[in-house]
Structures are given as structure tokens and as C-alpha cells.
Motif scaffolding. Structure first.
Motif, mmCIF file in Angstrom:
data_model
loop_
_atom_site.group_PDB
_atom_site.id
_atom_site.type_symbol
_atom_site.label_atom_id
_atom_site.label_comp_id
_atom_site.label_asym_id
_atom_site.label_seq_id
_atom_site.Cartn_x
_atom_site.Cartn_y
_atom_site.Cartn_z
ATOM 1 N N LYS A 55 0.816 -1.219 0.000
ATOM 2 C CA LYS A 55 0.000 0.000 0.000
ATOM 3 C C LYS A 55 0.845 1.263 0.000
ATOM 4 C CE LYS A 55 -4.107 -2.032 2.128
ATOM 5 N NZ LYS A 55 -5.036 -2.021 3.276
ATOM 6 N N GLU A 56 2.013 1.224 0.660
ATOM 7 C CA GLU A 56 2.841 2.424 0.716
ATOM 8 C C GLU A 56 3.394 2.822 -0.640
ATOM 9 O OE1 GLU A 56 5.532 -0.846 2.626
ATOM 10 O OE2 GLU A 56 3.388 -0.414 2.368
ATOM 11 N N TYR A 57 3.309 1.915 -1.614
ATOM 12 C CA TYR A 57 3.786 2.227 -2.961
ATOM 13 C C TYR A 57 2.638 2.395 -3.956
ATOM 14 C CZ TYR A 57 8.036 0.431 -0.788
ATOM 15 O OH TYR A 57 9.082 0.204 0.066
ATOM 16 N N GLY A 58 1.415 2.447 -3.445
ATOM 17 C CA GLY A 58 0.277 2.692 -4.312
ATOM 18 C C GLY A 58 -0.506 1.465 -4.709
ATOM 19 N N GLY A 59 -0.216 0.325 -4.093
ATOM 20 C CA GLY A 59 -0.918 -0.911 -4.426
ATOM 21 C C GLY A 59 -1.968 -1.281 -3.406
ATOM 22 N N ASP A 60 -2.466 -2.514 -3.509
ATOM 23 C CA ASP A 60 -3.521 -2.992 -2.615
ATOM 24 C C ASP A 60 -2.983 -3.781 -1.425
ATOM 25 O OD1 ASP A 60 -5.528 -1.872 -4.188
ATOM 26 O OD2 ASP A 60 -5.650 -3.641 -5.463
ATOM 27 N N GLY A 61 -1.701 -4.168 -1.476
ATOM 28 C CA GLY A 61 -1.101 -4.862 -0.345
ATOM 29 C C GLY A 61 -1.698 -6.226 -0.057
ATOM 30 N N GLN A 62 -2.181 -6.918 -1.090
ATOM 31 C CA GLN A 62 -2.767 -8.243 -0.898
ATOM 32 C C GLN A 62 -1.669 -9.310 -0.852
ATOM 33 O OE1 GLN A 62 -6.008 -9.409 -0.548
ATOM 34 N NE2 GLN A 62 -6.630 -7.272 -0.267
ATOM 35 N N PRO A 63 -1.962 -10.469 -0.250
ATOM 36 C CA PRO A 63 -0.980 -11.567 -0.229
ATOM 37 C C PRO A 63 -0.961 -12.295 -1.564
ATOM 38 C CG PRO A 63 -2.992 -12.250 0.865
ATOM 39 C CD PRO A 63 -3.174 -10.787 0.534
ATOM 40 N N TRP A 64 0.013 -13.197 -1.713
ATOM 41 C CA TRP A 64 0.110 -13.978 -2.946
ATOM 42 C C TRP A 64 -1.140 -14.816 -3.194
ATOM 43 C CZ3 TRP A 64 2.514 -14.534 -7.417
ATOM 44 C CH2 TRP A 64 3.718 -13.838 -7.617
ATOM 45 N N SER A 65 -1.777 -15.290 -2.134
ATOM 46 C CA SER A 65 -2.962 -16.127 -2.327
ATOM 47 C C SER A 65 -4.068 -15.383 -3.060
ATOM 48 C CB SER A 65 -3.479 -16.654 -0.987
ATOM 49 O OG SER A 65 -3.732 -15.582 -0.090
ATOM 50 N N SER A 66 -4.135 -14.069 -2.908
ATOM 51 C CA SER A 66 -5.138 -13.285 -3.643
ATOM 52 C C SER A 66 -4.846 -13.318 -5.138
ATOM 53 C CB SER A 66 -5.155 -11.838 -3.134
ATOM 54 O OG SER A 66 -5.553 -11.777 -1.785
ATOM 55 N N VAL A 67 -3.574 -13.148 -5.491
ATOM 56 C CA VAL A 67 -3.174 -13.248 -6.898
ATOM 57 C C VAL A 67 -3.513 -14.635 -7.434
ATOM 58 C CG1 VAL A 67 -1.188 -13.303 -8.465
ATOM 59 C CG2 VAL A 67 -1.349 -11.522 -6.704
ATOM 60 N N LEU A 68 -3.213 -15.662 -6.665
ATOM 61 C CA LEU A 68 -3.381 -17.042 -7.125
ATOM 62 C C LEU A 68 -4.854 -17.408 -7.294
ATOM 63 C CD1 LEU A 68 -0.605 -18.581 -4.880
ATOM 64 C CD2 LEU A 68 -0.479 -18.182 -7.352
ATOM 65 N N ARG A 69 -5.713 -16.868 -6.463
ATOM 66 C CA ARG A 69 -7.152 -17.122 -6.638
ATOM 67 C C ARG A 69 -7.644 -16.542 -7.956
ATOM 68 N NH1 ARG A 69 -7.103 -15.655 -1.009
ATOM 69 N NH2 ARG A 69 -7.317 -17.533 0.279
ATOM 70 N N ILE A 70 -7.108 -15.388 -8.324
ATOM 71 C CA ILE A 70 -7.498 -14.791 -9.602
ATOM 72 C C ILE A 70 -6.923 -15.595 -10.759
ATOM 73 C CG2 ILE A 70 -7.258 -12.741 -11.063
ATOM 74 C CD1 ILE A 70 -7.437 -11.052 -8.553
#
Length: 393
Positions: A55-70
Motif C-alpha cells: 500500500k505504501e507504494y500505491g498498491g492494494d497490499g494483498q498476499p500472494w494467495s489473492s493473486v493465485l485465486r485470480i
């Protein structure tokens, strides 16, 4: 082409809406190959390319598992787009894993700000790009194959050999920089819109700040987890592809399949042998998916550890991910080729494109053979030895 996706919408709902859009012409695009430009732009517009960025760099700060579910969600419809989405994060996070804090901050911020879609020309076993320094810049010449995601990417992670020292480097190059030529020569049976062909470099310059500085990280365990991330992405592509195959087979069986002449039932969906096969598919796939889910939890934990990660923690995760990848690949290949048994002869018509699920999984499983992953798992089971970090484990 516009698709209304709201930034405050749950990320999985955004992914599901994208997947429904991808499904509309997935079969036609698979046959055509090439670059899924419209679909890649929809992913850009969704904001999901920022999902893993802190989040400090402008992202959502989600874990890898969030990416993998998508990744799994996309693979139910389109294995190519699932691959491109997952490997975007593989390329992006290598700066985090191997570079300096300043490089990590810069590339995360720039990616979040400009919605960069990352591609690669960093095939580790093909050291055919040579770099040499001239003044304040490096110049790259040569080519690499298996450059997944390179067409329509914004930046490329590229690797090369230094002409004088023989050292191996990684760096980031804008895809549209003069001298970068992305060839449209990917023509395999599966993953047909990943653009995994050749990129040619002709006197392409790269600045020092874009060369990954591994001085402080090269002896850190965290810097060695790229193969783990790659294998867990592929495992989710396998699971998602098999889930998609079952879902499409189900609709065909319910709505189009004819009962076999000797079945003595009115509908194919009443045939006890077909019913049993669907049960068999579900048991096999659910077992593999459970193992993949367990491995995803371990990936989240090692990512959170960052540079405090120990060799034992990495080794434990590597074993689970290897096992999950093997199980997912086996289940995916089996289910995706047996779905025709529950649909019937007419389902083999090319207009349906049901074979794409098997072709996509088969293409991937050949790149990193299950036998070598099983060897690593078996060595751990028998001899208590964790896999040694290399390009594939």
C-alpha cells in the motif's frame, strides 16, 4: 472496449466479471493465437495489476494467495490470460526479492502509477543475450525464446551475460525502447495467447538504476523463491483449467448430450456411468485443489517472512508446492482429457474448443517435468533433504 469495474469493488468480483467477459470469445481467440490486446487492456483497467504491490507504494497490499485465486478464476475460462496475470507478478516481484530497497520502491511505485503490465525475456537456461558496458550504460544484443507476456507488455525483465566478466545480470527495459523487437512466433498447441515466443535485442541500452543490484540480497534465502512462486502459479492454472473443463462438460451433458443407445435412460444425465464419472472427476480434482490450497498458505507465510526467511522454511514450502504442482498437473491432465467420455462424440467438434483445457495444461507440464519434482519430494520423505534452490525448484 469498456467494462465497468469499480476500484472499490471486491477484487474477486472484479476478476469474476473479467472472466465472464473473457469467456465470450475464448474459443475463437485460442484458435487465432496472437495477442489478447483487448483482454489485456481490460486487466489493466481493472486495477488488478496493483494487487500485490504494498500500500505504501500505491498498491492494494494483498498476499500472494489473492493473486493465485485470480489466476485460478481466469484459468477456468482462459489459461493464457491466467498465465499472463500470474507471471506479471513473478517479473515485478523479482526486483523486491533480489534488488535494493530503492529499486523495489521505484518499480513498485512506477508500476502502480502507470498500470504497467510486466513481461519477460529472462529464460534462465538460455543465456543467449550478451551485454557490454559503454560509459554509463549497458548495451544488450541477442535473443531469447519462451518470453511469455512480452507482446503488449510495458516493461520486460531481461537477463543477460556480461561479455567481459561472464556474470549474469537481470534488468528492466521498456518494451518499446529502440532495438527491442518482440516477434510474433509463438505457435504451440496450448497457451496460444501468452506470446511466449522470441524477443530480439539489438544494441538495447539499459541504465544502471534498472540493473538489479543483488549485492545485499544474493546470499539471502528470500531471493531464491522465484521457482516456488512460478510452480504455485502453474498449479492454480492446472486446477482452474480442470474446473473450467468440468463446468463446460456439465453444461454440454445436461443440454446437448444424447443418451447411449443401450443405456435405457431418457437423458444422458441419468446414465449411471456418466454420473459416476462426474463423481470421479470431482474427487480427483478436489483432492488436488486441497493440496494446492495448503501450499498457497505456505507461500503466503514465506512471503511475509521476507528477508528473515530461513532455509528450513523455504525448503518446507518448496516441498509442499512441488507436491501440489504434481497433483494439480496429474488431475488437470486426467480430467481435461476424460471430459469427452461424459459428453459424447459430437463434443469433439472443433467449434466447441473443449480440447483447449488439456492442450493448455499439457503445454505447461512439459516445461518442468513432474518426475523431477517427485524426486525432490521423495528425497525429502526418504532422506530428510529439502530441495536445493535452482531455476526449477
Amino acid at each position: 472496449m469498456a467494462l465497468e469495474l469499480k476500484e472499490n469493488q471486491d477484487y474477486m468480483e472484479r476478476a469474476r466479471r473479467l472472466a465472464r467477459e473473457f469467456a465470450k470469445d475464448a474459443v475463437e481467440r485460442d484458435k487465432a493465437g496472437g495477442t489478447a490486446k483487448i483482454q489485456r487492456d481490460l486487466i489493466r483497467d481493472s486495477g488488478l495489476l496493483r494487487l500485490l504491490i504494498p500500500k505504501e507504494y500505491g498498491g492494494d497490499g494483498q498476499p500472494w494467495s489473492s493473486v493465485l485465486r485470480i489466476v485460478r478464476e481466469f484459468a477456468r475460462t482462459d489459461g493464457s490470460l491466467a498465465h499472463l496475470f500470474g507471471y506479471h507478478f513473478i517479473m515485478l516481484t523479482q526486483i523486491h526479492l533480489k534488488g535494493t530497497p530503492e529499486q523495489k520502491a521505484y518499480f513498485y511505485r512506477e508500476t502502480a502509477k502507470h498500470n504497467w503490465f510486466w513481461g519477460n525475456s529472462s529464460n534462465p537456461i538460455e543465456r543467449s543475450i550478451i551485454g557490454h558496458r559503454e560509459g554509463e550504460r549497458y548495451f544488450l544484443n541477442g535473443k531469447k525464446t519462451f518470453s511469455s507476456g512480452s507482446p503488449d507488455s510495458d516493461v520486460l525483465l531481461v537477463s543477460w551475460l556480461d561479455r567481459d566478466s561472464g556474470k549474469y545480470y537481470d534488468g528492466v527495459v521498456p518494451t518499446r525502447r529502440p532495438g527491442v523487437n518482440v516477434l510474433d512466433d509463438w505457435d504451440n498447441i496450448g497457451q496460444r495467447q501468452t506470446g511466449s515466443g522470441t524477443v530480439v535485442f539489438d544494441q538495447v541500452w539499459i541504465e544502471d538504476h534498472a540493473i538489479v543490484d543483488t549485492t545485499a540480497t544474493k546470499h539471502k534465502v528470500f531471493a531464491t523463491i522465484v521457482p516456488i512462486l512460478s510452480q504455485i502459479i502453474l498449479a492454480n492454472i492446472f486446477i482452474g483449467s480442470a474446473e473450467g473443463a468440468i463446468a463446460e462438460a456439465k453444461q454440454y451433458t445436461l443440454n446437448q448430450s444424447r443418451p447411449f443407445l443401450n443405456s435405457n435412460v431418457e437423458k444422458a444425465s441419468q446414465d449411471p456411468y456418466i454420473i459416476r464419472l462426474y463423481g470421479d472427476f470431482w474427487v480427483e480434482l478436489a483432492s488436488a485443489a486441497s493440496l494446492v490450497d495448503k501450499a498457497m498458505e505456505k507461500v503466503d507465510r514465506i512471503w511475509e517472512k521476507e528477508f528473515d526467511l530461513t532455509e528450513e522454511e523455504r525448503g518446507d514450502c518448496a516441498v509442499w508446492v512441488a507436491a501440489a504442482n504434481v497433483a494439480a498437473g496429474k488431475a488437470g491432465l486426467d480430467v481435461s482429457q476424460r471430459i469427452f467420455e461424459v459428453m459424447g462424440a459430437r463434443s469433439t467438434a472443433s467449434k466447441y474448443g473443449y480440447d483447449r483445457f488439456w492442450r493448455n495444461i499439457r503445454t505447461h507440464t512439459l516445461h518442468n517435468p513432474a518426475e523431477y519434482k517427485l524426486k525432490n519430494v521423495g528425497n525429502w520423505v526418504l532422506n530428510d533433504q529439502f530441495p536445493k534452490p535452482d531455476f526449477y525448484s
